[in-house]
Design an enzyme around this catalytic site. Structure first.
Site, PDB file in Angstrom:
ATOM      1  N   GLN A 123       0.835  -1.200   0.000  1.00 28.46           N
ATOM      2  CA  GLN A 123       0.000   0.000   0.000  1.00 28.46           C
ATOM      3  C   GLN A 123       0.875   1.258   0.000  1.00 28.46           C
ATOM      4  OE1 GLN A 123      -3.629  -0.242   0.377  1.00 28.46           O
ATOM      5  NE2 GLN A 123      -3.474   1.855  -0.286  1.00 28.46           N
ATOM      6  N   PHE A 124       1.383   1.644  -1.167  1.00 25.73           N
ATOM      7  CA  PHE A 124       2.259   2.810  -1.240  1.00 25.73           C
ATOM      8  C   PHE A 124       1.557   4.100  -0.837  1.00 25.73           C
ATOM      9  CE2 PHE A 124       0.275   3.147  -5.360  1.00 25.73           C
ATOM     10  CZ  PHE A 124       0.251   4.509  -5.634  1.00 25.73           C
ATOM     11  N   THR A 125       0.233   4.137  -0.927  1.00 21.24           N
ATOM     12  CA  THR A 125      -0.500   5.359  -0.596  1.00 21.24           C
ATOM     13  C   THR A 125      -0.461   5.691   0.902  1.00 21.24           C
ATOM     14  OG1 THR A 125      -2.609   4.192  -0.439  1.00 21.24           O
ATOM     15  CG2 THR A 125      -2.034   5.146  -2.583  1.00 21.24           C
TER      16      THR A 125
END
Length: 150
Positions: free
Chosen positions: A78-80
């Site tokens: 989950q890079f966000t």
């Protein structure tokens, strides 16, 4: 590393309409990786996650870990989680690691988590467009950052 931990009754991830991972009774983890992360962050975070006492005991007190309840784990990249919303209305992801750096750390995190849990974990596919389904139990949701060990 930054992780959002959700205690779940069940959770699954679909990719292109197909279930890629599914669990019951356990933890759904959303994992974000930044450029300063390393093996020490992985070890600290894995130890914290598997020993985190967020499952109810016989007195309905959160006093048991995922290990204690023989729970399962589903990990989603989950890079966000490293979104910056400081300026304007469009998030910036400049703090999130690029795939060539993040992917090996994500894989190592899953490997260490599997070893520490003592059984296979489930996961999404790094960088894929994923659909996550979950039933949060409690609800219990905790955010941990390996750079801010509170």
């Amino acid at each position: 590393m930054r992780v959002v931990i959700q205690r779940v009754i069940e959770a699954s991830v679909k990719i292109d309409g197909q279930i890629n991972g599914i669990i019951s009774n356990g933890l759904l983890l959303f994992l974000g990786i930044e450029n300063s992360d390393n093996h020490e962050d992985i070890q600290w975070l894995v130890n914290k996650i598997i020993n985190l006492r967020i499952f109810n005991d016989e007195n309905e007190v959160m006093n048991k870990s995922v290990l204690d309840v023989d729970g399962n784990i589903l990990v989603i990249s989950q890079f966000t989680l490293y979104a910056s919303t400081k300026k304007g209305h469009r998030p910036s992801y400049i703090k999130a690691s690029k795939p060539d750096f993040a992917f090996p750390l994500y894989e190592k995190f899953k490997e260490e988590l599997t070893f520490s849990l003592g059984k296979p974990i489930q996961s999404g596919i790094f960088g894929a467009d994923m659909k996550i389904y979950s039933i949060n139990d409690g609800p219990v949701t905790i955010i941990i950052d390996s750079k801010n060990k509170e």
